[in-house]
Structures are given as structure tokens and as C-alpha cells.
Design an enzyme around this catalytic site. Structure first.
Site, PDB file in Angstrom:
ATOM      1  N   HIS A  94     -64.573 -46.060 -43.355  1.00  0.00           N
ATOM      2  CA  HIS A  94     -63.524 -46.080 -44.393  1.00  0.00           C
ATOM      3  C   HIS A  94     -62.726 -44.777 -44.560  1.00  0.00           C
ATOM      4  CE1 HIS A  94     -66.991 -44.576 -46.592  1.00  0.00           C
ATOM      5  NE2 HIS A  94     -67.513 -45.763 -46.766  1.00  0.00           N
ATOM      6  N   ARG A  96     -75.594 -58.594 -50.234  1.00  0.00           N
ATOM      7  CA  ARG A  96     -76.428 -57.952 -51.269  1.00  0.00           C
ATOM      8  C   ARG A  96     -77.862 -58.451 -51.285  1.00  0.00           C
ATOM      9  NH1 ARG A  96     -73.336 -53.515 -52.096  1.00  0.00           N
ATOM     10  NH2 ARG A  96     -71.426 -53.952 -53.266  1.00  0.00           N
ATOM     11  N   ASP A 123     -64.896 -53.259 -45.772  1.00  0.00           N
ATOM     12  CA  ASP A 123     -65.855 -52.680 -46.735  1.00  0.00           C
ATOM     13  C   ASP A 123     -66.094 -53.653 -47.884  1.00  0.00           C
ATOM     14  OD1 ASP A 123     -67.615 -50.998 -47.987  1.00  0.00           O
ATOM     15  OD2 ASP A 123     -66.181 -49.381 -48.353  1.00  0.00           O
ATOM     16  N   ASN A 170     -77.542 -51.019 -47.720  1.00  0.00           N
ATOM     17  CA  ASN A 170     -77.846 -50.622 -49.107  1.00  0.00           C
ATOM     18  C   ASN A 170     -78.186 -51.809 -50.013  1.00  0.00           C
ATOM     19  OD1 ASN A 170     -75.147 -51.451 -49.115  1.00  0.00           O
ATOM     20  ND2 ASN A 170     -74.500 -49.967 -50.653  1.00  0.00           N
ATOM     21  N   HIS A 191     -70.860 -55.506 -47.056  1.00  0.00           N
ATOM     22  CA  HIS A 191     -72.091 -55.397 -47.853  1.00  0.00           C
ATOM     23  C   HIS A 191     -72.507 -56.800 -48.275  1.00  0.00           C
ATOM     24  CE1 HIS A 191     -71.948 -50.965 -48.324  1.00  0.00           C
ATOM     25  NE2 HIS A 191     -70.638 -51.154 -48.227  1.00  0.00           N
TER      26      HIS A 191
HETATM   27  O1  DOR Z   1     -66.783 -48.796 -52.849  1.00  0.00           O
HETATM   28  C1  DOR Z   1     -67.857 -48.787 -52.266  1.00  0.00           C
HETATM   29  N1  DOR Z   1     -68.764 -49.759 -52.462  1.00  0.00           N
HETATM   30  N2  DOR Z   1     -68.114 -47.784 -51.437  1.00  0.00           N
HETATM   31  C2  DOR Z   1     -69.318 -47.612 -50.871  1.00  0.00           C
HETATM   32  O2  DOR Z   1     -69.500 -46.681 -50.136  1.00  0.00           O
HETATM   33  C3  DOR Z   1     -70.420 -48.545 -51.201  1.00  0.00           C
HETATM   34  C4  DOR Z   1     -69.911 -49.847 -51.631  1.00  0.00           C
HETATM   35  C5  DOR Z   1     -70.951 -50.711 -52.279  1.00  0.00           C
HETATM   36  O3  DOR Z   1     -72.060 -50.859 -51.752  1.00  0.00           O
HETATM   37  O4  DOR Z   1     -70.661 -51.301 -53.321  1.00  0.00           O
HETATM   38 ZN    ZN Z   2     -69.242 -46.162 -47.558  1.00  0.00          ZN
END
Ligand code: DOR
Ligand code: ZN
Length: 435
Positions: A239, A71, A312, A101, A69
Site C-alpha cells: 500500500h 477476518r 487492502d 492479522n 484481510h
Molecule cells: O487500514 C488498514 N486496515 N491498514 C492496515 O494496515 C490494516 C488493515 C486492517 O487489518 O484493518
Molecule cells: Zn498494511
């Protein structure tokens, strides 16, 4: 500048190579791989070639994290594309795929193009955006898959949210398959996970925190497998955290279905027992599970049920984490600890070196259709150099990532990426490596 990486143990699982080899890098590509390169080049090219002596080191195809991710846009205080890429190369990753996201969500061409432009400016790791399955990842209306593909996405996911509507998931798998795009499924039945915070079990009971039952994940893994089977398409399960998910995926693979899967280092390193201090750095979705689940994840890695280790990487700011457990956000900043934790699997004899490297390089490349993950003459010079013996301690203050949210702070590690080469350029070199 030509570079020769000399004297290292080269591991490329795609070529079944595990031997001492030299590599010549030229104009961003791998020009030659040979066991006696240094000798043959020395006399005529002296001065024009930078020789990097790597005896005792391990050289592998550049590591790829397919579940990161970043941001940006929207949450730059947690991570920017540039800070995430700096964390990637510091962790040994030459390529990362980033989840959609952000804010706005990467559900259209302009966001995809923005992320790619930021990555080019950062000029560190290769960044492959993943587009949203549904508009704003709300699970109601599919995005423009073709347009996203043209803009450069390598896969589709509503990660962070499940696609709760099975009919929408069916259409997503069908359309994506016809375009050759993998769908990466965040498996969580929201009705079952409800307002749960940690794994449902002994510790959720004694800590007084609402539980997320393992079936919240497994019900969706089962659903996605049967949709993929019915539509003769493929799906990648993100995951994986439970024994039941491993069993479902193993059985599906045995039946020849096109299912692939990943897990993250925290799911084979920690259990929910660690939550007794209510440390919000351990709050992650899916949650840390039981010792039986950890054993099953390891078995799944060993027997090939789980194809990929992806961290992740979910960086957050202090204001997201320094809160009561209930209000803290989910996620672990993982890029800079992923390899160190994964190397434990070799010491525990869960995986061999080539198996580990395949799960962190060739396999994610194959799933995302990237022309990466192998050391071939003529291919991009994306290379990770690992010092397997280096002892170090995780220091979150020294993270390149803006996300300091790691439960592995101060953990002793053995083995580290000491040099990360992307397109023939050294993008990261550890101080321990004397160049
Ligand atoms: O722990 C998580 N953080 N699981 C997710 O599915 C999303 C992620 C996030 O975007 O912070
Ligand atoms: Zn996820």
C-alpha cells in the site's frame, strides 16, 4: 460441461493478446483459445457445449487481489473466509491472498491449514494465505518460515504492523529469500506515525486531528530498500501512498534492486480533503494523502514503478466504525469496488487495458509465484468477464462482504465484472448478463 466464451475481446498482457477470441473451457482448464472456435465446434458438439455469447465484453485472466484481510479466525462478525470469497468473486477476483492479522494471528501451520480448509469449503475463489513474519506479529521473534511454507503460505507479512526492528527484518528477508517466499512490508515507522489519525498537513491542522507524516512511510520504504540491497534479497512494498515512496522505489528499481510495490484504489482516487466530514469510512492506514501524492502514485503506475493494484480489503463491523474518529478502526472494504475504481485509470489514460490487467493479474501472480495470471491452453480456467460500459451505483447494502465500510457508497461507476469463473465453474454472474 464444456463452456465456450464467444465473441469477447480477450486481453492477456502476458501473451500480448488484445483481440476478439473464443475460449473453450473443459474440465476446469482452458482447452482452446482461437478466433473461430465457435464455428468449428458448432456442428459436431452441439448440445454438449454451453455457449456464452459475450460480444462487447472483455475477457481477462482471473483477477488477483494480493492484499485482502479475511477476518477468520477471530473476527467473523467483520468477515469470514466464505463471505470474503463471495465478495472477491462479486468483484471479479478469482484469487486472493489473505493477510495474517486474524485472531489468533496466522503465524503457524494450524491457522494456515484452517484458512485453506475454510476456503475449500466456501468453494468460490482461490485463497492463498500469507503467514506472519514474527510470532503474533509482535516484531520480536521470527515464525517458522519453512513450516509455514509447507503448510501453504505464499508470502510473509506482519501487515497491520511494521517490523520495527531492522535486524529482525534483515533476517526475515534473508531466510524468506532462501525459501523463495516474498516478504510484503507494511512500511510505517511507529515513532513517526505516533498517535496520528490522518495525513499530516493542512487538513490535519484545520480538522484538529493528529497527523501521520509521509516520512513515517518513506523512512521505512528507504530502510527496507537498503536492507534488500545489502542482503541481495527482495521485498514487496505494500500500500504505497506517498510521492516520496514512489520516488524511492523508482530509484531502487533503476539501480536493479529486487523491489516490487503495490498501491490501493483509494490512494489514487481520494485525497485527505475528503476527511472534512470526519467520515470514519475514510480512516485507513496508511492515510489518504495530498493531491501531489495522488499524482505521483498515478505516475508510478504509468511508468511501472508500482507493479500491482491491490485493494487492502479491510472489512469492519459497525461497532468498529461508528465511533468518534479517534476510536474508529482503520480500513476500507474494497473487493467490490476495486475494479470499478481502477477502470477510471484507463479513461484518464493513466494505464492501457493490458497494463491495468497486468497489475491486477499477471504481476501479483508473478510476485507470489502463483501459476495464474495468464490465459494459456492447459492452464486453470480462472477468468474474469468485464462489461466495460455497464453503469452502476455502489450499494453497500448489496455487498457480499460483511464489511459495509466503504467511502464509495452511492458512487457512480462505469465498468464491472459481470462473470467470474474459477476452475471452469461460474462462481459469480451479474444479473445484467443474460446467460
Ligand atoms: O487500514 C488498514 N486496515 N491498514 C492496515 O494496515 C490494516 C488493515 C486492517 O487489518 O484493518
Ligand atoms: Zn498494511
Amino acid at each position: 460441461m464444456k463452456i465456450i466464451l464467444a465473441g469477447a475481446r480477450l486481453i492477456d498482457p502476458t501473451k500480448k493478446i488484445d483481440a476478439q477470441m473464443d475460449i473453450l473451457l473443459e474440465e476446469g482448464k482452458i482447452a482452446k483459445i482461437n478466433s473461430a472456435l465457435l464455428k468449428s465446434t458448432k456442428s459436431k458438439d452441439a448440445g454438449k457445449v454451453k455457449v456464452i455469447e459475450l460480444t462487447g465484453m472483455i475477457v481477462t485472466p482471473g483477477l488477483i487481489d494480493m492484499h485482502t484481510h479475511l477476518r477468520e479466525p477471530g473476527f467473523e462478525y467483520k468477515e469470514t473466509v466464505a463471505s470474503g470469497c463471495a465478495a472477491a468473486v462479486a468483484g471479479g477476483f478469482t484469487s486472493i491472498a489473505c493477510m495474517p492479522n486474524t485472531s489468533p494471528v496466522n503465524d503457524n501451520r494450524s491457522i494456515t491449514e484452517f484458512i485453506r480448509r475454510k476456503a475449500l469449503e466456501a468453494d468460490l475463489a482461490n485463497v492463498y494465505p500469507i503467514g506472519a513474519i514474527s510470532v503474533n506479529s509482535e516484531g520480536k521473534q521470527l515464525t517458522e518460515f519453512w513450516d509455514l511454507k509447507e503448510a501453504g503460505v505464499v508470502g510473509l507479512s506482519d501487515d497491520g504492523n511494521p517490523v520495527m526492528d531492522a535486524a529482525l527484518m534483515r533476517r526475515a528477508l534473508e531466510y524468506a529469500y532462501s525459501l523463495g517466499l516474498p516478504v510484503i512490508s507494511h512500511c510505517e515507522d511507529k515513532n513517526l506515525s505516533g498517535d496520528g489519525l490522518i495525513n499530516e498537513g493542512y487538513y490535519s491542522t484545520i480538522l484538529g486531528l493528529n497527523g501521520i507524516p509521509s516520512i513515517a512511510e518513506e523512512a521505512m520504504v528507504a530502510r527496507d530498500i537498503i536492507i534488500a540491497e545489502f542482503t541481495n534479497t527482495r521485498v514487496h512494498i505494500a500500500h504505497v501512498s506517498t510521492a516520496g515512496s514512489v520516488r524511492l522505489i523508482r530509484d531502487a528499481k533503476k539501480r536493479g534492486l529486487k523491489i516490487t510495490a503495490e498501491t490501493a484504489p483509494h490512494y489514487f482516487t481520494l485525497t485527505d480533503e475528503a476527511l472534512q466530514g470526519y467520515d470514519t469510512n475514510l480512516k485507513v492506514n496508511p492515510p489518504l494523502r495530498s493531491p501531489q501524492d495522488v499524482t505521483a502514485i498515478k505516475d508510478g503506475l504509468t511508468d511501472g514503478t508500482i507493479d500491482v493494484i491491490a485493494c487492502d480489503h479491510a472489512p469492519h463491523g459497525r461497532t468498529d466504525k461508528e465511533l468518534e474518529f479517534e476510536y474508529a478502526q482503520n480500513g476500507i472494504s474494497g473487493l467490490e469496488t476495486s475494479l470499478g475504481l481502477s477502470l477510471n485509470l484507463i479513461r484518464e489514460k493513466i494505464l492501457s487495458w493490458p497494463e491495468l490487467i497486468a497489475k491486477m493479474s499477471a504481476n501479483p501472480a508473478r510476485i507470489l509465484n502463483l501459476p495464474k495470471g495468464a490465459l494459456s491452453e492447459g492452464s486453470d480456467a480462472d477468468i474474469t468477464v468485464i462489461d466495460p460500459h455497464l453503469k452502476w451505483t455502489v450499494d453497500i447494502k448489496a455487498f457480499c462482504s460483511r464489511g459495509k465500510n466503504s467511502p464509495f457508497s452511492r458512487r457512480a461507476m462505469q465498468g464491472k465484472a459481470v462473470m467470474t469463473i474459477v476452475g471452469g465453474e461460474i462462481k459469480y454472474a451479474a444479473p445484467s448478463l443474460k446467460l
